[in-house]
Design a protein around this motif. Structure first.
Motif, mmCIF file in Angstrom:
data_model
loop_
_atom_site.group_PDB
_atom_site.id
_atom_site.type_symbol
_atom_site.label_atom_id
_atom_site.label_comp_id
_atom_site.label_asym_id
_atom_site.label_seq_id
_atom_site.Cartn_x
_atom_site.Cartn_y
_atom_site.Cartn_z
ATOM 1 N N UNK A 35 12.069 -2.573 13.165
ATOM 2 C CA UNK A 35 11.762 -1.198 12.742
ATOM 3 C C UNK A 35 10.882 -1.210 11.489
ATOM 4 N N UNK A 36 10.459 -0.044 11.073
ATOM 5 C CA UNK A 36 9.713 0.107 9.829
ATOM 6 C C UNK A 36 10.423 1.168 8.990
ATOM 7 N N UNK A 37 10.089 1.248 7.711
ATOM 8 C CA UNK A 37 10.799 2.187 6.843
ATOM 9 C C UNK A 37 9.870 2.779 5.800
ATOM 10 N N UNK A 38 10.347 3.871 5.202
ATOM 11 C CA UNK A 38 9.627 4.522 4.122
ATOM 12 C C UNK A 38 10.608 5.319 3.284
ATOM 13 N N UNK A 39 10.088 6.023 2.290
ATOM 14 C CA UNK A 39 10.922 6.812 1.390
ATOM 15 C C UNK A 39 10.884 8.297 1.737
ATOM 16 N N UNK A 40 11.927 8.999 1.363
ATOM 17 C CA UNK A 40 11.974 10.454 1.486
ATOM 18 C C UNK A 40 11.930 11.020 0.070
ATOM 19 N N UNK A 69 0.841 -1.201 0.000
ATOM 20 C CA UNK A 69 0.000 0.000 0.000
ATOM 21 C C UNK A 69 0.874 1.249 0.000
ATOM 22 N N UNK A 70 1.884 1.269 0.877
ATOM 23 C CA UNK A 70 2.764 2.441 0.957
ATOM 24 C C UNK A 70 3.402 2.757 -0.387
ATOM 25 N N UNK A 71 3.917 1.735 -1.072
ATOM 26 C CA UNK A 71 4.593 1.973 -2.347
ATOM 27 C C UNK A 71 3.620 2.546 -3.380
ATOM 28 N N UNK A 72 2.375 2.069 -3.349
ATOM 29 C CA UNK A 72 1.363 2.596 -4.273
ATOM 30 C C UNK A 72 1.067 4.065 -3.972
ATOM 31 N N UNK A 73 0.944 4.398 -2.686
ATOM 32 C CA UNK A 73 0.679 5.788 -2.310
ATOM 33 C C UNK A 73 1.837 6.685 -2.740
ATOM 34 N N UNK A 74 3.067 6.232 -2.476
ATOM 35 C CA UNK A 74 4.237 7.034 -2.822
ATOM 36 C C UNK A 74 4.287 7.291 -4.319
ATOM 37 N N UNK A 75 4.019 6.272 -5.116
ATOM 38 C CA UNK A 75 4.068 6.445 -6.565
ATOM 39 C C UNK A 75 3.029 7.448 -7.044
ATOM 40 N N UNK A 76 1.910 7.540 -6.341
ATOM 41 C CA UNK A 76 0.859 8.471 -6.757
ATOM 42 C C UNK A 76 1.171 9.918 -6.378
ATOM 43 N N UNK A 114 0.733 4.316 5.818
ATOM 44 C CA UNK A 114 0.655 5.771 5.803
ATOM 45 C C UNK A 114 2.040 6.396 5.656
ATOM 46 N N UNK A 115 2.835 5.859 4.735
ATOM 47 C CA UNK A 115 4.142 6.435 4.397
ATOM 48 C C UNK A 115 5.074 6.517 5.601
ATOM 49 N N UNK A 116 4.875 5.622 6.578
ATOM 50 C CA UNK A 116 5.647 5.646 7.814
ATOM 51 C C UNK A 116 5.632 7.048 8.429
ATOM 52 N N UNK A 117 4.448 7.665 8.397
ATOM 53 C CA UNK A 117 4.206 8.995 8.983
ATOM 54 C C UNK A 117 5.080 10.086 8.369
ATOM 55 N N UNK A 118 5.402 9.950 7.095
ATOM 56 C CA UNK A 118 6.225 10.961 6.420
ATOM 57 C C UNK A 118 5.474 12.276 6.289
ATOM 58 N N UNK A 148 4.295 11.216 -5.596
ATOM 59 C CA UNK A 148 5.614 11.701 -5.976
ATOM 60 C C UNK A 148 5.641 12.052 -7.454
ATOM 61 N N UNK A 149 6.091 13.262 -7.759
ATOM 62 C CA UNK A 149 6.086 13.740 -9.134
ATOM 63 C C UNK A 149 6.926 12.862 -10.060
ATOM 64 N N UNK A 150 8.063 12.398 -9.554
ATOM 65 C CA UNK A 150 8.945 11.594 -10.384
ATOM 66 C C UNK A 150 8.926 10.122 -10.052
ATOM 67 N N UNK A 151 7.917 9.659 -9.274
ATOM 68 C CA UNK A 151 7.895 8.252 -8.894
ATOM 69 C C UNK A 151 9.132 7.891 -8.095
ATOM 70 N N UNK A 152 9.615 6.694 -8.271
ATOM 71 C CA UNK A 152 10.785 6.247 -7.521
ATOM 72 C C UNK A 152 12.047 7.056 -7.866
ATOM 73 N N UNK A 153 12.040 7.723 -9.016
ATOM 74 C CA UNK A 153 13.184 8.559 -9.381
ATOM 75 C C UNK A 153 13.282 9.799 -8.500
ATOM 76 N N UNK A 154 12.210 10.094 -7.779
ATOM 77 C CA UNK A 154 12.154 11.284 -6.935
ATOM 78 C C UNK A 154 12.662 11.007 -5.518
ATOM 79 N N UNK A 155 13.120 9.793 -5.272
ATOM 80 C CA UNK A 155 13.581 9.420 -3.937
ATOM 81 C C UNK A 155 14.939 10.053 -3.645
ATOM 82 N N UNK A 156 15.032 10.752 -2.511
ATOM 83 C CA UNK A 156 16.325 11.292 -2.085
ATOM 84 C C UNK A 156 16.911 10.481 -0.937
ATOM 85 N N UNK A 157 16.108 9.566 -0.416
ATOM 86 C CA UNK A 157 16.623 8.737 0.666
ATOM 87 C C UNK A 157 15.547 7.876 1.285
#
Length: 261
Positions: A79-84, A42-49, A158-162, A51-60
């Motif tokens: 622990x849990x993780x998410x994207x920045x 679910x998180x990955x789907x939300x992030x892709x929606x 929920x994007x690990x509360x990002x 984020x303007x550049x999808x996974x290419x927009x990840x800075x960390x």
């Protein structure tokens, strides 16, 4: 039984709309229980929606639940993780509280990687592969009503509360610091409200980064050269209010002043 793709899409749409419209929702687990693996789907789907550049927009990457107490509280043994995402990084600007639902602030130690990390990874591997450590402030956010978090799976989805991220200007060589003994204090309008120590992060802030490098291999991902890895909150999270000034002071990593508007 794993969630179907239709269920994953529906939950992702619900969370994305909450993020986009700034309207909090009930926890997803109120409707049905789901696994940690489904939560990341679910998180990955939300992030892709969002984020303007999808996974290419990840800075960390960011870590959460890096203390055993928090893991036990939410019933997850890791622990849990998410994207920045690039667009979540604030550059010398106030926290836009009107654009958020219920922001909270916490202090973290960030690692800037000097090379890719490929599983298996040890704490020493992280230290020798780090270009610099930096002070980081994370502005946490929850899309759930009243920060209601009944399960770790809800947090993951929920994007690990990002929310937002502020990276300090002081970059330090990892060999110049004892990360376990690096202290931090968060003040609100001049009054200290929260303190912490690097050792509170799994004994050493580099340890959850090593864990993350190994865990990402499970989802065909990894930590790459130049990325920022946020090792998890050292301090308790504090509610942010418009007009307040927050000072985050580290023992050796410098300080960050955060204003809310």
């Amino acid at each position: 039984m794993p969630l179907s793709q239709d269920e994953i899409d529906r939950f992702a749409t619900t969370l994305y709309e909450a993020y986009d419209e700034k309207e909090p929702i009930a926890p997803l687990s109120d409707e049905t229980e789901f696994s940690t693996e489904d939560a990341y789907r679910i998180q990955f789907e939300v992030f892709d929606r969002l984020s303007e550049g999808g996974r290419e927009d990840i800075v960390g990457h960011k870590l959460g639940l890096v203390s055993e107490a928090k893991q036990e509280q939410l019933g997850i043994p890791e622990p849990i993780f998410g994207y920045v995402a690039h667009e979540t990084v604030l550059d010398n600007e106030p926290v836009p509280t009107e654009e958020m639902i219920s922001p909270r602030i916490e202090a973290e130690i960030g690692f800037i990687l000097d090379e890719d990390l490929t599983a298996p990874v040890s704490t020493m591997d992280v230290l020798t592969s780090t270009r610099a450590v930096v002070p980081v402030v994370e502005i946490l956010e929850s899309r759930f009503q009243g920060w209601s978090i009944p399960s770790a799976q809800d947090v993951i989805a929920d994007l690990t509360s990002a929310g937002k991220v502020i990276v300090g200007e002081q970059y330090r060589d990892v060999t110049d610091l004892d990360l376990k003994m690096e202290g931090v204090a968060v003040s609100v309008n001049g009054e200290v409200e929260a303190t912490g120590l690097g050792a509170d992060i799994m004994g050493n802030p580099a340890r959850p980064v090593a864990w993350l490098a190994d865990r990402l291999a499970d989802v065909d991902d990894g930590l790459r050269e130049g990325e920022l890895v946020m090792s998890g909150g050292i301090t308790a999270a504090i509610d942010i209010e418009p007009g307040d000034v927050y000072n985050v002071e580290f023992s050796n990593l410098g300080s960050i002043e955060v204003r809310a508007e």
